[in-house]
Design a protein around this motif. Sequence first.
Motif, PDB file in Angstrom:
ATOM      1  N   ILE A  24       3.970  -5.718  12.313  1.00 45.80           N
ATOM      2  CA  ILE A  24       3.038  -5.023  11.431  1.00 45.80           C
ATOM      3  C   ILE A  24       1.914  -4.423  12.262  1.00 45.80           C
ATOM      4  O   ILE A  24       1.715  -4.798  13.429  1.00 45.80           O
ATOM      5  CB  ILE A  24       2.445  -5.959  10.357  1.00 45.80           C
ATOM      6  CG1 ILE A  24       1.545  -7.036  10.995  1.00 45.80           C
ATOM      7  CG2 ILE A  24       3.530  -6.597   9.509  1.00 45.80           C
ATOM      8  CD1 ILE A  24       0.750  -7.850   9.991  1.00 45.80           C
ATOM      9  N   ARG A  67      -4.363  -0.394  10.171  1.00 42.76           N
ATOM     10  CA  ARG A  67      -5.076   0.862  10.366  1.00 42.76           C
ATOM     11  C   ARG A  67      -6.398   0.819   9.609  1.00 42.76           C
ATOM     12  O   ARG A  67      -6.457   0.337   8.475  1.00 42.76           O
ATOM     13  CB  ARG A  67      -4.247   2.035   9.838  1.00 42.76           C
ATOM     14  CG  ARG A  67      -3.012   2.364  10.630  1.00 42.76           C
ATOM     15  CD  ARG A  67      -2.274   3.574  10.028  1.00 42.76           C
ATOM     16  NE  ARG A  67      -1.662   3.271   8.729  1.00 42.76           N
ATOM     17  CZ  ARG A  67      -2.129   3.708   7.566  1.00 42.76           C
ATOM     18  NH1 ARG A  67      -3.232   4.437   7.507  1.00 42.76           N
ATOM     19  NH2 ARG A  67      -1.488   3.420   6.450  1.00 42.76           N
ATOM     20  N   GLU A  91      -5.403  -0.699   6.118  1.00 41.83           N
ATOM     21  CA  GLU A  91      -4.066  -0.545   5.541  1.00 41.83           C
ATOM     22  C   GLU A  91      -3.103  -1.267   6.470  1.00 41.83           C
ATOM     23  O   GLU A  91      -3.208  -1.154   7.696  1.00 41.83           O
ATOM     24  CB  GLU A  91      -3.681   0.932   5.439  1.00 41.83           C
ATOM     25  CG  GLU A  91      -4.418   1.702   4.366  1.00 41.83           C
ATOM     26  CD  GLU A  91      -3.853   1.480   2.979  1.00 41.83           C
ATOM     27  OE1 GLU A  91      -2.955   0.613   2.831  1.00 41.83           O
ATOM     28  OE2 GLU A  91      -4.316   2.151   2.043  1.00 41.83           O
ATOM     29  N   ASP A 121       0.727  -1.759   7.701  1.00 41.36           N
ATOM     30  CA  ASP A 121       2.043  -1.116   7.751  1.00 41.36           C
ATOM     31  C   ASP A 121       3.054  -2.062   8.383  1.00 41.36           C
ATOM     32  O   ASP A 121       2.713  -2.894   9.232  1.00 41.36           O
ATOM     33  CB  ASP A 121       1.987   0.164   8.586  1.00 41.36           C
ATOM     34  CG  ASP A 121       0.956   1.159   8.070  1.00 41.36           C
ATOM     35  OD1 ASP A 121       0.687   1.137   6.853  1.00 41.36           O
ATOM     36  OD2 ASP A 121       0.427   1.932   8.886  1.00 41.36           O
ATOM     37  N   CYS A 126       9.380   0.215  10.315  1.00 43.33           N
ATOM     38  CA  CYS A 126      10.452   0.690   9.441  1.00 43.33           C
ATOM     39  C   CYS A 126      11.738  -0.114   9.676  1.00 43.33           C
ATOM     40  O   CYS A 126      12.209  -0.225  10.815  1.00 43.33           O
ATOM     41  CB  CYS A 126      10.702   2.174   9.685  1.00 43.33           C
ATOM     42  SG  CYS A 126      12.036   2.859   8.668  1.00 43.33           S
ATOM     43  N   CYS A 140      10.660   6.720   6.769  1.00 38.57           N
ATOM     44  CA  CYS A 140       9.266   6.425   7.136  1.00 38.57           C
ATOM     45  C   CYS A 140       8.500   7.693   7.492  1.00 38.57           C
ATOM     46  O   CYS A 140       7.402   7.618   8.072  1.00 38.57           O
ATOM     47  CB  CYS A 140       9.217   5.442   8.296  1.00 38.57           C
ATOM     48  SG  CYS A 140       9.978   6.043   9.825  1.00 38.57           S
ATOM     49  N   GLU A 188       7.273   8.282  11.103  1.00 37.29           N
ATOM     50  CA  GLU A 188       6.120   7.569  11.654  1.00 37.29           C
ATOM     51  C   GLU A 188       6.508   6.238  12.290  1.00 37.29           C
ATOM     52  O   GLU A 188       5.733   5.656  13.049  1.00 37.29           O
ATOM     53  CB  GLU A 188       5.086   7.318  10.557  1.00 37.29           C
ATOM     54  CG  GLU A 188       4.423   8.593  10.040  1.00 37.29           C
ATOM     55  CD  GLU A 188       3.315   8.296   9.058  1.00 37.29           C
ATOM     56  OE1 GLU A 188       3.018   7.098   8.845  1.00 37.29           O
ATOM     57  OE2 GLU A 188       2.744   9.248   8.503  1.00 37.29           O
ATOM     58  N   TYR A 203       6.627   3.461  10.897  1.00 38.68           N
ATOM     59  CA  TYR A 203       6.071   2.371  10.096  1.00 38.68           C
ATOM     60  C   TYR A 203       5.980   2.802   8.630  1.00 38.68           C
ATOM     61  O   TYR A 203       5.853   3.990   8.327  1.00 38.68           O
ATOM     62  CB  TYR A 203       4.674   1.982  10.593  1.00 38.68           C
ATOM     63  CG  TYR A 203       4.694   1.108  11.833  1.00 38.68           C
ATOM     64  CD1 TYR A 203       4.517  -0.274  11.731  1.00 38.68           C
ATOM     65  CD2 TYR A 203       4.899   1.664  13.090  1.00 38.68           C
ATOM     66  CE1 TYR A 203       4.537  -1.062  12.866  1.00 38.68           C
ATOM     67  CE2 TYR A 203       4.925   0.873  14.227  1.00 38.68           C
ATOM     68  CZ  TYR A 203       4.744  -0.500  14.110  1.00 38.68           C
ATOM     69  OH  TYR A 203       4.769  -1.290  15.234  1.00 38.68           O
ATOM     70  N   ILE A 204       6.033   1.802   7.729  1.00 37.86           N
ATOM     71  CA  ILE A 204       5.935   2.050   6.295  1.00 37.86           C
ATOM     72  C   ILE A 204       4.714   1.310   5.757  1.00 37.86           C
ATOM     73  O   ILE A 204       4.527   0.116   6.026  1.00 37.86           O
ATOM     74  CB  ILE A 204       7.198   1.558   5.557  1.00 37.86           C
ATOM     75  CG1 ILE A 204       8.423   2.327   6.055  1.00 37.86           C
ATOM     76  CG2 ILE A 204       7.050   1.718   4.052  1.00 37.86           C
ATOM     77  CD1 ILE A 204       9.733   1.816   5.477  1.00 37.86           C
ATOM     78  N   GLU A 205       3.880   2.023   4.993  1.00 37.90           N
ATOM     79  CA  GLU A 205       2.688   1.403   4.420  1.00 37.90           C
ATOM     80  C   GLU A 205       3.084   0.346   3.402  1.00 37.90           C
ATOM     81  O   GLU A 205       3.920   0.570   2.529  1.00 37.90           O
ATOM     82  CB  GLU A 205       1.827   2.472   3.742  1.00 37.90           C
ATOM     83  CG  GLU A 205       0.564   1.928   3.110  1.00 37.90           C
ATOM     84  CD  GLU A 205      -0.193   2.989   2.337  1.00 37.90           C
ATOM     85  OE1 GLU A 205      -0.752   2.655   1.286  1.00 37.90           O
ATOM     86  OE2 GLU A 205      -0.203   4.162   2.778  1.00 37.90           O
ATOM     87  N   LEU A 206       2.477  -0.843   3.528  1.00 36.07           N
ATOM     88  CA  LEU A 206       2.839  -1.955   2.657  1.00 36.07           C
ATOM     89  C   LEU A 206       1.712  -2.399   1.737  1.00 36.07           C
ATOM     90  O   LEU A 206       1.914  -2.619   0.551  1.00 36.07           O
ATOM     91  CB  LEU A 206       3.285  -3.161   3.499  1.00 36.07           C
ATOM     92  CG  LEU A 206       4.743  -3.242   3.915  1.00 36.07           C
ATOM     93  CD1 LEU A 206       4.984  -4.541   4.654  1.00 36.07           C
ATOM     94  CD2 LEU A 206       5.664  -3.142   2.716  1.00 36.07           C
TER      95      LEU A 206
END
Length: 339
Positions: A243, A246, A258, A260, A263, A274, A277, A279-282
């Motif tokens: 993880i 940000r 935030e 992330d 992915c 994704c 990027e 990464y995926i925002e969680l």
Amino acid sequence: MKNRLEEIKQIAEQELDKCESLDALENLRVKFLGKKGELTAILKQMGSLSAEERPVVGQLANTVRTAIEGDIAKRTQALKAELAKKQLAAEKLDVTLPGKKQSLGRLHPLTATLNDIKEIFLGMGFEIAEGPEVETDHYCFEALNMPKHHPARDTQDTFYINDNVVLRTQTSSVQIRTMENKKPPIRIISPGRVYRSDTVDATHSPLFHQIEGLVVDKGITMGDLKGTLELLMKRIYGEDCRIRLRPHHFPYTEPSAEVDMMCFNCRGEGCPLCKNEGYIELLGAGMVHPKVLEGCGIDPEVYSGFAFGIGLERITMGRYKIDDLRLLYENDMRFLGQF
């Protein structure tokens, strides 16, 4: 009168032989033994008999009544036995036929994910807290450092019952209620339904589920927050899960972030899922704002804390690689049967 009694007995015996149903037997009983039956009519005439005839006729009438009642009882038993025999023959089962397979239910993906998350946090010493879904403006916004006309409310526009009562937009209201009624140390998660006026699409719904977390104690830092979330994600997605945090802004946390997750499709390389990027925002998280602590009667000079809010649907979709949130609510067994 004696002759009439004998005649009644003979007629009853003849008609009894013709009775083929329980209803017919009941009609026969009423006809001869009922309040307006033929035997009763004879007994009503006994007042006209002499003193010598009365006991003789009375005894004969009782004999006739007993005989008719006995015959009816025997015929009733015979008919019931015959009916039972017919019913057994009609309901005969072929025990050699294969049985029907029973379909067993299973947990919905949302429920299964929520249960696992609860177990993870319980293992870390957290408690599970609950609160009302219909909330006041104070607990839903003002106590979270969002006074009236605050711009942050625009992104959480919700369903108002009246000017002061709303369907909660987040379970952060449970955090406020907990801090008002419990002294630190506090370690809770508050899962539950929340409501926002979002248009239904692949990633949004006006009703969804949140799991908010709160820790308040002496010496709590962002490092504790990151360690807690890393452990959670590794338990859910595997030990290779990573993880990142940000910088962000939330009115009720300072500093805020935030969170992330790497992915799960491209493992950080970048792909359409994704948006290249990696990464995926969680979820959103941060240190509890001093004003929020102070408003709940907790001294921010002594205590600090962190809070986070997890979307259960988003975690579930990532866990099972589901690409459309609506699938979780349509109750299509072709979809649910895969889990």
